[in-house]
Scaffold this motif. Structure first.
Motif, mmCIF file in Angstrom:
data_model
loop_
_atom_site.group_PDB
_atom_site.id
_atom_site.type_symbol
_atom_site.label_atom_id
_atom_site.label_comp_id
_atom_site.label_asym_id
_atom_site.label_seq_id
_atom_site.Cartn_x
_atom_site.Cartn_y
_atom_site.Cartn_z
ATOM 1 N N SER A 55 0.897 -1.276 0.029
ATOM 2 C CA SER A 55 0.107 0.080 0.142
ATOM 3 C C SER A 55 0.683 1.294 -0.121
ATOM 4 O O SER A 55 0.459 2.221 -0.204
ATOM 5 N N MET A 56 2.149 1.031 0.370
ATOM 6 C CA MET A 56 3.233 2.190 0.614
ATOM 7 C C MET A 56 2.875 3.072 1.586
ATOM 8 O O MET A 56 3.158 4.003 1.565
ATOM 9 N N LEU A 57 2.071 2.362 2.412
ATOM 10 C CA LEU A 57 1.786 3.042 3.627
ATOM 11 C C LEU A 57 2.294 2.319 4.739
ATOM 12 O O LEU A 57 2.372 1.160 4.905
ATOM 13 N N ALA A 242 -3.278 2.075 -1.766
ATOM 14 C CA ALA A 242 -4.030 2.944 -0.982
ATOM 15 C C ALA A 242 -5.261 3.495 -1.658
ATOM 16 O O ALA A 242 -6.112 3.711 -1.129
ATOM 17 N N TYR A 243 -5.079 3.673 -3.047
ATOM 18 C CA TYR A 243 -6.243 4.288 -3.693
ATOM 19 C C TYR A 243 -7.363 3.115 -3.543
ATOM 20 O O TYR A 243 -8.549 3.758 -3.180
ATOM 21 N N ASP A 244 -7.225 1.894 -3.674
ATOM 22 C CA ASP A 244 -7.991 0.968 -3.652
ATOM 23 C C ASP A 244 -8.857 0.830 -2.139
ATOM 24 O O ASP A 244 -9.896 0.949 -1.850
ATOM 25 N N LEU A 245 -7.705 0.964 -1.238
ATOM 26 C CA LEU A 245 -8.103 1.017 0.111
ATOM 27 C C LEU A 245 -9.181 2.121 0.619
ATOM 28 O O LEU A 245 -10.058 1.827 1.095
ATOM 29 N N LEU A 246 -8.790 3.106 -0.116
ATOM 30 C CA LEU A 246 -9.759 4.342 0.254
ATOM 31 C C LEU A 246 -11.079 4.235 -0.556
ATOM 32 O O LEU A 246 -12.188 4.715 0.139
ATOM 33 N N ASN A 247 -10.984 4.117 -2.036
ATOM 34 C CA ASN A 247 -12.121 4.359 -2.546
ATOM 35 C C ASN A 247 -12.887 3.151 -2.941
ATOM 36 O O ASN A 247 -14.224 3.150 -3.418
ATOM 37 N N ASN A 483 -1.834 12.087 0.765
ATOM 38 C CA ASN A 483 -0.918 12.624 -0.073
ATOM 39 C C ASN A 483 -0.287 11.577 -1.123
ATOM 40 O O ASN A 483 -0.161 11.664 -2.304
ATOM 41 N N ILE A 484 -0.459 10.354 -0.658
ATOM 42 C CA ILE A 484 0.249 9.222 -1.604
ATOM 43 C C ILE A 484 -0.855 8.969 -2.622
ATOM 44 O O ILE A 484 -0.237 8.688 -3.820
ATOM 45 N N ILE A 485 -2.089 9.098 -2.581
ATOM 46 C CA ILE A 485 -3.033 8.646 -3.423
ATOM 47 C C ILE A 485 -2.891 9.753 -4.346
ATOM 48 O O ILE A 485 -3.051 9.470 -5.524
#
Lengths: 543, 543
Positions: A55-57, A242-247, A483-485
């Motif tokens: 996730s780069m997090l 991270a994008y999928d995790l959020l969206n 920010n990452i997204i």
């Protein structure tokens, strides 16, 4: 603390109004009551196989997104950072995870380095495995990827497996396409899960042999809709952006999708609650007495929208407000390559007078994990093989980042870049610097940029550049997920403008060095034929 | 060794022709093949909660009967012999079990003595529990019967529970009729099974709370036909007589009955194979690679007739021939009571001139475990209360056999004996000498007979006597099962001629001292009211 609502009982497939009494984070009592309630309360969701690094997090940052999706526990395999930093990296993950209310459990990476054919940053030997597995938060031996070693009874991997057995902890598998007697030799050692099935037949063979089938539904591989949801035991993400995790969501997304495809919702919920909890011996996964009070309030069994999250008896998320903020620690630099010059990226013929060369090409088609081996005829100019942007035969290089300064150059098809280069310090499993480009100049600029910035992703073209800095082991950012997204989205747009039509170009790039998955991959030590289990020459023939 | 046949796969609910390769007792390979086979091969049956002592056979003798029924593993709780002989008794069971090919696993008795209100022969403290649970063949902490102690957090029982948790081994429950918050306090400690449910509501409450429901289908309690077979997880016998084991069957009988009542045969088979194996972490329970080669050949999924049994890769039973013969060892005498005289059995009034007495009577109705408390008015003769054979109010006495020579006398209804006495050194849980009779003379003769013979069962009337000698802790015989069955049948016939119409008079007798089950029981220390958890006077009122 007393909670009232309609609870879902994973043991009996019932939903009934109940009062749940919580004391010191543990469910003290569950009593059926009369009353009408809007809320539907289910056990907190568990992702029992995930590499947080993807996730780069950092773990504490990952929690900022995952908690809102109803994820209350994960079983994280810190395989990526272990390849870069070994014990130091694993300990970073543990310490950072302790900063978040999300329940982090870990598996001990079993295959670091995952291959002797690429240079990695660390070795996790059986002594280290024993140290970690003796600790409660390590709940299993991480996925045993080097199935050839298992089949050949390599003493080191067998010692690791025996340690897990000594502690009575499960051993996770990873055996794509393994079948027949080779699969049986693998399972006989006690390896009990698999999340790599790619056909219903593969699911059936492994299930018949008693493996627990993990259905992978992550950003890199989406298996629920293809097949097998009726035979799965557990749903996992493996890797998620991270994008999928959020969206899109996390386990709630998986549930939504599985139920939409016809899976019984009670069964689906068990696959992300009771089943993983029982398998990994976590004292949670059901709303019942004595279990940790991890509760998720959802709208219904269709949309799985999460309204409120309680972990260990504490309200963590409520009314769209997350009552927690991450603050990850920094970590030392891990990128030690010397600055490069364009000539470093040359693929040279033996005979400087050759006009053409038949080269082996890594052919990326559709599945981001699997590549095919193909060949192409390329022009040679003064002893240097020239890529064919017209035919989408680009250059690919793998540059060691662990101080040895080795580099290996070859060709790849499938990126479609017309102009420029993209480079990354996320490149499974050893995470050297991987770069794809249309010429040596762009590749040099991209790689030197990452060296200077201590890791990350970068794209460079005649339009400028786009970047995402990943200072935590070259894999993760300590910045906010948002920010990452944002940076990722900009990067992807930038790359699209370079002519690349891949949905996730950096994901494809990151797997171009993954030597445990077929068919042709690029190591820092050379071009590697996975099926033959050996290096092959880039140039097949000079003409 | 290679076996071919139609195998039943407990993971996928399939039956298909296959070739099973066995190496050193372990299944090495299972390959689907073409071919038509008559035989249906299923995983060996497991009885995961059984007190071998109740069969009056030693473990190696028990195996002589159970193996023919397809039982390949048992999880034995040596609770009975532990009450008599402690560690020495448990070790006898282990050593004797090693003489048979049946896979014996054990639980460590958690409640010895099971009550402080009766004199037992030994104490199993937490130090002993730790010693045993550290050994592989002890797979769980045995049924925690003293739920009051658990609810009250008695430090000794909590220490025992913590030891099981330390070794990551399950904790078996035993909580008849426990409900509501008291049940929740019990479960919260980590106790995870129950085999004592007596209503569908009780099943549902315990199931909702996450307990694994063991359906008991033994000689003493037959629960499959009453209710709950749809909600059960595991089928167990708990106690079985040698007669039933021979004539009715063991787990094969349970399967036959469950399927006949409508349970899905795959589910039923899982309840005696995969489910108990997973719960107790036994490496068996399925016909799959890496598991112990315990295989049973049956006719079909209706009659469950057993034709052949393989254990750990060895053919044990074939063509009605058992390839094994038991040869149990003797053990020291355990009956230390002094010879009795008739006056020892008197129930005396305070006032020698009383004419009548209202006495509390143990009322046996139908369930051999549960008694009711009732009262009766009896005549008094010279200060001694006289039983009423006419009204079936007989005498009952419990005589300590552990050297203290205590005795306690009272009254019981339900035996229907017109003339004579029956006595036994099998009397749960402390196994003192229990006797029921129509007068003191017969009772004296019966008890003295058992003392002289070092344990057993006896019936004495004006027609002579019948006996079964049990020299192994007063609980088991070292003789062939066929001898035991013959003697038992003769004894039962003899008792029937005494006017007793009970189906299993010695079973009822043996539970008359079981102080953990309601409602009124006879200890060597006095008449015990289970609900009030205290001794009460036999004589309520003198008139």
């Amino acid at each position: 603390m007393i909670i009232k609502g309609n609870i879902l009982n994973v043991f009996t497939d019932e939903i009934y109004p109940a009062e749940v009494k919580i004391n010191k984070g543990i469910i003290e009592s569950v009593k059926e009551v009369n009353g009408e309630f809007d809320s539907l309360i289910v056990p907190g969701f568990i992702d029992s196989h995930i590499h947080i690094e993807s996730s780069m997090l950092t773990p504490s940052r990952f929690a900022e997104l995952a908690l809102k999706q109803g994820t209350t526990s994960v079983v994280a395999d810190p395989h990526e950072i272990a390849n870069v930093m070994g014990v130091e990296g694993i300990e970073y993950m543990i310490n950072d995870s302790h900063k978040s209310p999300l329940n982090y459990f870990f598996t001990v990476p079993s295959c670091v380095p995952s291959t002797k054919f690429e240079t990695s940053g660390a070795t996790i030997d059986s002594k280290i495995i024993d140290d970690f597995l003796s600790q409660d938060e390590f709940v299993a031996l991480g996925e045993v990827m080097n199935y050839e070693d298992v089949i050949n009874k390599n003493p080191e991997i067998m010692a690791k497996i025996d340690i897990a057995k000594k502690y009575n902890k499960p051993i996770d598998g990873h055996a794509p396409l393994l079948s027949g007697s080779r699969l049986e030799q693998y399972i006989k050692t006690g390896i009990s899960t698999d999340h790599e099935c790619s056909t219903p037949q593969e699911v059936m063979e492994k299930k018949r042999a008693g493996m627990k089938i993990m259905i992978r539904e992550g950003s890199f591989s989406s298996d629920i809709d293809h097949f097998m949801y009726n035979n799965g035991d557990i749903i996992v993400n493996d890797d998620i952006s991270a994008y999928d995790l959020l969206n899109r969501g996390h386990m709630n997304h998986c549930l939504r999708k599985a139920v939409d495809l016809g899976l019984d919702p009670f069964k689906a919920i068990r696959m992300v609650t009771l089943n993983p909890a029982q398998h990994y011996n976590l004292n949670r996964g059901s709303i019942s007495v004595g279990k940790a009070a991890d509760l998720v309030f959802i709208d219904n069994l269709t949309n799985f929208n999460v309204n409120k999250v309680i972990i260990n008896g504490n309200v963590i998320y409520k009314k769209e407000k997350l009552l927690y903020k991450a603050n990850p620690s920094p970590i030392r630099n891990t990128i030690f390559a010397n600055q490069k010059v364009p000539e470093d990226f040359n693929v040279c013929t033996k005979d400087p007078k050759s006009k053409c060369a038949i080269v082996n090409v890594i052919n990326y088609k559709k599945d981001p994990l699997i590549t095919q081996k193909t060949t192409a005829k390329l022009n040679v100019n003064n002893g240097v093989v020239i890529p064919s942007v017209y035919n989408d035969i680009l250059k690919i290089s793998n540059i060691e980042r662990y101080n040895g300064n080795t580099i290996s150059n070859g060709f790849i098809k499938g990126f479609g870049i017309k102009n420029g280069a993209i480079a990354s310090t996320v490149s499974h499993d050893s995470h050297n610097i991987i770069v794809v480009g249309t010429n040596n100049d762009y590749m040099t600029q991209a790689v030197n940029f990452l060296i200077k910035n201590k890791g990350g992703l970068v794209a460079i073209s005649n339009q400028g550049h786009a970047e995402l800095t990943l200072p935590i082991a070259g894999l993760m950012s300590d910045k906010s997920p948002y920010n990452i997204i944002k940076s990722s989205e900009y990067l992807n747009k930038f790359i699209k403008n370079m002519g690349c039509n891949l949905e996730s170009p950096f994901m494809v790039l990151s797997f171009a060095a993954l030597l445990v998955i077929p068919e042709l991959k690029m190591s820092n030590q050379g071009l590697f034929d996975v099926n033959q289990n050996k290096f092959i020459d880039v140039i097949e023939k000079e003409i």
